[in-house]
Design a protein around this motif. Structure first.
Motif, short mmCIF file in Angstrom:
data_model
loop_
_atom_site.label_atom_id
_atom_site.label_comp_id
_atom_site.label_asym_id
_atom_site.label_seq_id
_atom_site.Cartn_x
_atom_site.Cartn_y
_atom_site.Cartn_z
N ASP A 99 0.97 -1.22 -0.06
CA ASP A 99 0.09 0.10 -0.07
C ASP A 99 0.86 1.38 -0.11
O ASP A 99 0.75 2.29 -0.71
CB ASP A 99 -0.92 -0.07 1.24
CG ASP A 99 -2.06 1.11 1.20
OD1 ASP A 99 -2.53 1.31 -0.06
OD2 ASP A 99 -2.53 1.47 2.10
N VAL A 100 1.71 1.16 0.97
CA VAL A 100 2.76 2.55 0.93
C VAL A 100 3.56 2.74 -0.30
O VAL A 100 3.52 3.68 -0.81
CB VAL A 100 3.92 2.31 2.13
CG1 VAL A 100 4.97 3.30 1.99
CG2 VAL A 100 3.18 2.38 3.38
N VAL A 101 4.01 1.58 -0.99
CA VAL A 101 4.76 1.65 -2.50
C VAL A 101 3.53 2.43 -3.15
O VAL A 101 3.90 3.30 -3.92
CB VAL A 101 5.16 0.33 -3.00
CG1 VAL A 101 5.37 0.47 -4.54
CG2 VAL A 101 6.49 -0.08 -1.92
N TRP A 102 2.38 1.95 -3.28
CA TRP A 102 1.45 2.56 -4.31
C TRP A 102 1.09 3.97 -4.01
O TRP A 102 0.86 4.86 -4.77
CB TRP A 102 0.29 1.67 -4.23
CG TRP A 102 -0.78 2.10 -5.57
CD1 TRP A 102 -1.95 2.77 -5.23
CD2 TRP A 102 -0.47 1.91 -6.96
NE1 TRP A 102 -2.29 3.04 -6.79
CE2 TRP A 102 -1.69 2.46 -7.77
CE3 TRP A 102 0.51 1.34 -7.73
CZ2 TRP A 102 -1.95 2.54 -8.99
CZ3 TRP A 102 0.49 1.27 -9.01
CH2 TRP A 102 -0.63 1.66 -9.70
N ILE A 103 1.08 4.23 -2.64
CA ILE A 103 0.97 5.64 -2.44
C ILE A 103 2.12 6.80 -3.02
O ILE A 103 1.74 7.76 -3.38
CB ILE A 103 0.95 6.03 -0.88
CG1 ILE A 103 -0.16 5.42 -0.26
CG2 ILE A 103 1.28 7.61 -0.70
CD1 ILE A 103 -0.22 5.47 1.18
N PHE A 104 3.16 6.33 -3.50
CA PHE A 104 4.03 7.00 -4.09
C PHE A 104 3.96 6.78 -5.89
O PHE A 104 4.42 7.59 -6.38
CB PHE A 104 5.52 6.50 -3.89
CG PHE A 104 6.02 6.96 -2.57
CD1 PHE A 104 6.46 8.24 -2.18
CD2 PHE A 104 5.85 6.26 -1.34
CE1 PHE A 104 6.99 8.69 -0.97
CE2 PHE A 104 6.07 6.59 -0.19
CZ PHE A 104 6.68 7.99 0.12
N PHE A 105 3.61 5.33 -6.20
CA PHE A 105 3.60 4.98 -7.48
C PHE A 105 2.38 5.86 -8.25
O PHE A 105 2.24 6.44 -9.35
CB PHE A 105 3.34 3.67 -7.87
CG PHE A 105 4.76 2.82 -7.86
CD1 PHE A 105 6.11 3.40 -7.05
CD2 PHE A 105 4.87 1.64 -8.47
CE1 PHE A 105 7.14 2.79 -7.32
CE2 PHE A 105 6.18 0.80 -8.64
CZ PHE A 105 7.17 1.42 -7.97
N TYR A 106 1.23 5.86 -7.43
CA TYR A 106 0.09 6.41 -7.95
C TYR A 106 0.35 7.96 -8.64
O TYR A 106 -0.01 8.40 -9.80
CB TYR A 106 -1.03 6.44 -7.01
CG TYR A 106 -2.41 7.33 -7.52
CD1 TYR A 106 -3.11 7.01 -8.77
CD2 TYR A 106 -2.73 8.20 -6.75
CE1 TYR A 106 -4.25 7.70 -8.95
CE2 TYR A 106 -3.78 9.20 -7.16
CZ TYR A 106 -4.62 8.80 -8.33
OH TYR A 106 -5.64 9.68 -8.42
N PRO A 107 0.75 8.60 -7.66
CA PRO A 107 1.04 10.32 -8.17
C PRO A 107 1.97 10.43 -9.32
O PRO A 107 2.21 10.93 -10.17
CB PRO A 107 1.18 10.94 -7.12
CG PRO A 107 1.69 9.98 -5.91
CD PRO A 107 1.08 8.53 -6.09
N ALA A 108 3.16 9.50 -9.23
CA ALA A 108 4.24 9.34 -10.00
C ALA A 108 3.65 8.90 -11.51
O ALA A 108 4.07 9.25 -12.48
CB ALA A 108 5.41 8.47 -9.59
N LEU A 109 2.80 8.07 -11.69
CA LEU A 109 2.16 7.48 -12.99
C LEU A 109 0.67 8.39 -13.11
O LEU A 109 0.71 8.72 -14.28
CB LEU A 109 1.69 6.16 -12.73
CG LEU A 109 2.97 5.38 -12.57
CD1 LEU A 109 2.58 3.78 -12.13
CD2 LEU A 109 3.87 5.13 -13.84
N TYR A 110 0.11 8.72 -12.25
CA TYR A 110 -1.17 9.54 -12.69
C TYR A 110 -1.39 10.78 -12.53
O TYR A 110 -2.06 11.35 -13.12
CB TYR A 110 -2.18 8.75 -11.87
CG TYR A 110 -2.82 7.45 -12.36
CD1 TYR A 110 -3.69 7.10 -13.29
CD2 TYR A 110 -1.82 6.26 -11.82
CE1 TYR A 110 -3.89 5.67 -13.80
CE2 TYR A 110 -2.15 5.02 -12.33
CZ TYR A 110 -3.12 4.58 -13.06
OH TYR A 110 -3.50 3.11 -13.56
N LEU A 111 -0.54 11.36 -11.79
CA LEU A 111 -0.72 12.83 -11.62
C LEU A 111 0.44 13.98 -11.86
O LEU A 111 0.22 15.15 -12.10
CB LEU A 111 -1.02 13.01 -9.63
CG LEU A 111 -2.14 12.15 -9.47
CD1 LEU A 111 -2.29 12.35 -7.90
CD2 LEU A 111 -3.52 12.52 -10.08
N MET A 112 1.99 13.33 -11.42
CA MET A 112 2.90 14.16 -11.86
C MET A 112 3.28 14.46 -13.37
O MET A 112 3.36 13.64 -14.19
CB MET A 112 4.26 13.78 -11.08
CG MET A 112 4.09 13.75 -9.70
SD MET A 112 5.29 12.51 -8.79
CE MET A 112 6.77 13.11 -9.96
#
Length: 190
Positions: free
Chosen positions: A172-185
């Protein structure tokens, strides 16, 4: 005397097991960090063009699943087997929905493939490695749920449940970083 020996033995094994799990998670985190750094370096100011709504839905599923995993472990620690079983099953279902959303849907509708430049390589490497971990977590959850159904855990001795919860929270913590990196930044690459 025998009960004291068994309790001490369990506590010793528990301490070793916890150390081993944390060493594994730390070593595994280096791979995820490497993927995150590769994304930042190879796509500065840009991001893959992805379905934003789907990204938000799968992220929500994973975050909510972590809540239920925490509840499951807490319920078992307080002797509530039914609460433990319910929380574990909900976590398993939500993790499966996450996998279906990312691998079954997002991978199919992404307007690029794994060989289509940096965005394809980064997206499929990050989501693929993470999805593999979610899949192993779902399998772990299924095993823990089945063993719980058979009465293998108690409030005093439930290392497998604790290990499963820690692993699931790590994912879960990993995805908290991956989600913005892939979908938002950044700006979407078209």
């Amino acid at each position: 005397m025998a009960d004291h020996h068994m309790t001490a033995s369990y506590k010793e094994r528990l301490a070793r097991n916890r150390m081993g799990l944390w060493l594994f998670i730390i070593s595994d985190a280096f791979v995820f960090i490497g993927l995150f750094v590769a994304r930042v370096v190879l796509l500065p100011g840009q991001r893959p063009h992805l379905e934003q709504g789907l990204g938000l839905v799968v992220t929500t599923m994973l975050l909510v699943s972590s809540f239920f995993m925490n509840r499951a472990e807490t319920e078992l620690a307080h002797g509530n087997r039914a609460g433990f079983m319910r929380g574990t099953l909900i976590t398993l279902v939500l993790g499966t929905i996450f996998l279906i959303g990312v691998v079954g849907i997002e991978w199919q509708i992404a307007p690029f493939g794994p060989a289509d430049g940096a965005q394809g390589a980064i997206f499929y490497a990050m989501t693929g490695f993470h999805a593999f971990h979610v899949l192993t977590g779902v399998i772990f959850l299924a095993i823990v749920w089945n063993n719980g159904r058979k009465g293998h855990y108690s409030a005093e001795e439930h290392w497998a449940v604790e290990a499963c919860a820690v692993y699931w929270h790590f994912i879960d913590v990993v995805w908290i970083f991956f989600y913005p990196a892939l979908y938002l930044m950044g700006t979407p690459v078209l």
